[in-house]
Design a protein around this motif. Structure first.
Motif, short mmCIF file in Angstrom:
data_model
loop_
_atom_site.label_atom_id
_atom_site.label_comp_id
_atom_site.label_asym_id
_atom_site.label_seq_id
_atom_site.Cartn_x
_atom_site.Cartn_y
_atom_site.Cartn_z
N TRP A 7 1.14 -1.13 0.22
CA TRP A 7 -0.19 0.22 -0.66
C TRP A 7 1.25 1.67 0.23
O TRP A 7 0.35 2.15 -0.57
N CYS A 8 1.78 1.51 0.81
CA CYS A 8 2.89 2.69 1.19
C CYS A 8 3.62 2.42 -0.14
O CYS A 8 3.59 3.69 -0.45
N ALA A 9 3.89 1.67 -1.18
CA ALA A 9 5.28 1.77 -1.77
C ALA A 9 4.07 1.70 -2.56
O ALA A 9 4.77 3.58 -4.15
N ALA A 10 2.89 1.50 -2.90
CA ALA A 10 2.32 2.08 -3.98
C ALA A 10 1.80 3.49 -4.32
O ALA A 10 1.21 4.03 -5.00
N LEU A 11 1.42 4.24 -3.12
CA LEU A 11 0.86 5.21 -2.88
C LEU A 11 1.95 5.97 -3.50
O LEU A 11 1.55 7.43 -3.70
N LEU A 12 3.37 5.86 -3.18
CA LEU A 12 4.48 6.84 -3.66
C LEU A 12 4.86 6.61 -5.35
O LEU A 12 5.43 7.66 -5.02
N ASP A 13 4.16 5.88 -5.98
CA ASP A 13 5.28 5.48 -7.04
C ASP A 13 4.00 5.36 -7.77
O ASP A 13 3.08 3.92 -8.12
N ALA A 15 3.83 4.41 -10.78
CA ALA A 15 4.04 3.16 -11.75
C ALA A 15 3.41 2.18 -11.55
O ALA A 15 3.73 0.81 -12.17
N ARG A 16 3.61 1.87 -10.09
CA ARG A 16 3.22 0.63 -9.29
C ARG A 16 1.45 0.04 -9.68
O ARG A 16 0.96 1.44 -9.82
N THR A 17 1.04 -0.73 -9.67
CA THR A 17 -0.66 -0.81 -9.44
C THR A 17 -0.98 -1.03 -8.25
O THR A 17 -0.49 -0.40 -7.36
N VAL A 18 -2.11 -0.54 -8.45
CA VAL A 18 -2.79 0.13 -7.41
C VAL A 18 -2.85 -1.21 -6.31
O VAL A 18 -3.25 -2.89 -6.88
N PRO A 19 -3.13 -1.10 -4.50
CA PRO A 19 -3.35 -2.67 -4.23
C PRO A 19 -4.13 -3.49 -4.73
O PRO A 19 -5.12 -2.74 -4.47
N ARG A 70 8.82 16.96 -5.85
CA ARG A 70 8.54 15.39 -5.84
C ARG A 70 9.12 14.56 -6.01
O ARG A 70 8.54 13.34 -5.12
N ALA A 71 10.55 15.04 -6.28
CA ALA A 71 11.40 13.72 -6.31
C ALA A 71 11.43 13.27 -4.72
O ALA A 71 12.61 12.55 -4.85
N PHE A 72 11.70 14.27 -4.81
CA PHE A 72 11.89 14.30 -2.16
C PHE A 72 11.37 13.26 -2.44
O PHE A 72 11.78 12.55 -1.16
N VAL A 73 9.98 13.70 -1.87
CA VAL A 73 8.81 12.66 -1.38
C VAL A 73 8.80 12.12 -1.40
O VAL A 73 8.91 10.82 -0.69
N ARG A 74 8.47 10.74 -2.91
CA ARG A 74 8.93 10.07 -3.38
C ARG A 74 10.09 9.63 -3.20
O ARG A 74 9.66 8.05 -2.97
N ASP A 75 11.05 9.72 -2.90
CA ASP A 75 12.04 9.22 -2.06
C ASP A 75 12.41 9.14 -0.59
O ASP A 75 12.85 8.16 -0.07
N GLN A 76 11.99 10.43 0.44
CA GLN A 76 12.04 10.36 1.79
C GLN A 76 11.38 10.88 1.88
O GLN A 76 10.23 11.77 2.41
#
Lengths: 258, 102
Positions: A7-13, A15-19, A70-76
């Motif tokens: 869920w968390c990974a998909a929230l920030l990326d 490109a990922r599929t929805v959980p 945006r890049a920072f928020v997704r990275d950290q």
């Protein structure tokens, strides 16, 4: 629980599929609803970064700063629920990401802006009574062995770039003078009377604070600061007293002066 | 330079520096540096108010016009009513909110 990790990974990326296994109460498309949530999370964190680094944003321009944020928020993403202090890793991220290499002063400028935020949220401490200090003057031979206690808000930093002048040019309404960004500058950042101040100081003055923070004595710190650097002890002590960021003195031969 | 010599110099230098610092820092303490503040309406530039700027938006940085009569800024005490405000009927800042003259 791997569901939470997904869920968390998909929230920030994006490109990922929805959980898997999402349902909506009214039968609307969960993919679309999740996209709205994902957007809200990222944009609100980007807003927090923009609020903390307004001068970086002004230099870079809103569009480029948004991309960087945006890049920072997704990275950290935040590790703490306290959003007010989010962004501690921003300066290092900017330097490492090479997204703003055409603004080499930007990481240090971000450090200065973060120091302002830290000073704002730092704890309170009562300044020491100058009368106590005057009493200390009665035994000048003990001065080198004294240890100074500094207000929690006081920080010192230096830069290869003119970040203090650049920062100052973006405060208030005065028209900024021409600034050469390649002039090294140093500053003390502190909170006085409930407002944060950025005071232009010398490189040695910054070292002086760092030495005192490391627990060195007044004599050791002054000797270290003066070694091959621009340093003015009188100026440092005057500012410490005037800005009320000297909170105590420890005299090993006597007692602790509150 | 030996450590001993260095420390002797430093002790005298410290005494001089601290004495000077105490003298300098003592002067402005009672003056403007620690001065009391008052809320002054109608003197803040757009978006530069400290607080109060009309219904629904009553907080800092929300004024939408220069010298807005409903927005206040903290100023040194007793300086408000002598600060120019083009929107104020008196021509100066006021201690209470006022309606901008058109």
């Amino acid at each position: 629980m791997s569901g939470q990790t997904d869920w968390c990974a998909a929230l920030l990326d994006p490109a990922r599929t929805v959980p898997a296994g999402l349902v909506t109460w009214n039968g609307s498309d969960p993919v679309q609803r999740f996209a709205v949530y994902r957007n809200n999370v990222t944009v609100s964190l980007m807003g927090a970064i923009a609020d903390t680094f307004p001068v970086c944003q002004a230099l870079l321009g809103a569009a480029r700063f948004r991309a960087l944020a945006r890049a920072f928020v997704r990275d950290q993403p935040p590790r703490s629920p306290v959003l007010a202090r989010y962004g501690a890793g921003f300066a290092d991220f900017v330097a490492a990401s090479h997204l703003a290499d055409d603004w080499p002063c930007l990481p240090d400028l971000a450090r200065l802006e973060l120091a302002c935020l830290d000073a704002l949220h730092a704890g309170d401490a009562e300044p020491m009574d100058p009368a106590t200090l005057a009493a200390v003057m009665a035994g000048p031979e003990r001065l080198p062995a004294l240890r100074l206690r500094l207000h929690p808000s006081l920080a010192a930093l230096d830069s290869r770039y003119a970040v203090v002048s650049i920062w100052a040019a973006h405060q208030g309404d005065e028209t900024p003078a021409n600034i050469d960004p390649d002039v090294p500058e140093s500053a003390w950042v502190l909170r006085h009377d409930r407002s944060v101040r950025v005071l232009p100081m010398a490189v040695g003055d910054v070292r002086f604070i760092a030495a005192l923070r490391h627990g060195l004595t007044l004599g050791e710190a002054a000797a270290l600061a003066a070694d091959g650097a621009d340093f003015d002890l009188t100026r440092c002590l005057t500012v410490l007293l005037r800005e009320q960021v000297l909170t105590g003195i420890h005299d090993p031969d006597l007692r602790i002066h509150p | 330079m030996t450590t001993t010599a260095n420390q002797t110099v430093t002790a005298a230098a410290l005494a001089l520096a601290l004495g000077t610092a105490l003298t300098i820092a003592a002067v402005p303490a009672g003056a403007a540096e620690n001065g009391a503040k008052e809320k002054c309406y109608g003197v803040a530039l757009k978006g530069k108010n400290d607080c109060a700027a009309g219904p629904g938006t009553s907080c800092a940085g929300t004024s939408t016009k220069d010298y807005q009569g409903s927005a206040w800024k903290l100023v040194p005490k007793d300086s408000c009513v002598t600060t120019a405000s083009p929107t104020s009927p008196t021509g100066h800042g006021q201690l209470a909110a006022f309606k901008d003259k058109s």
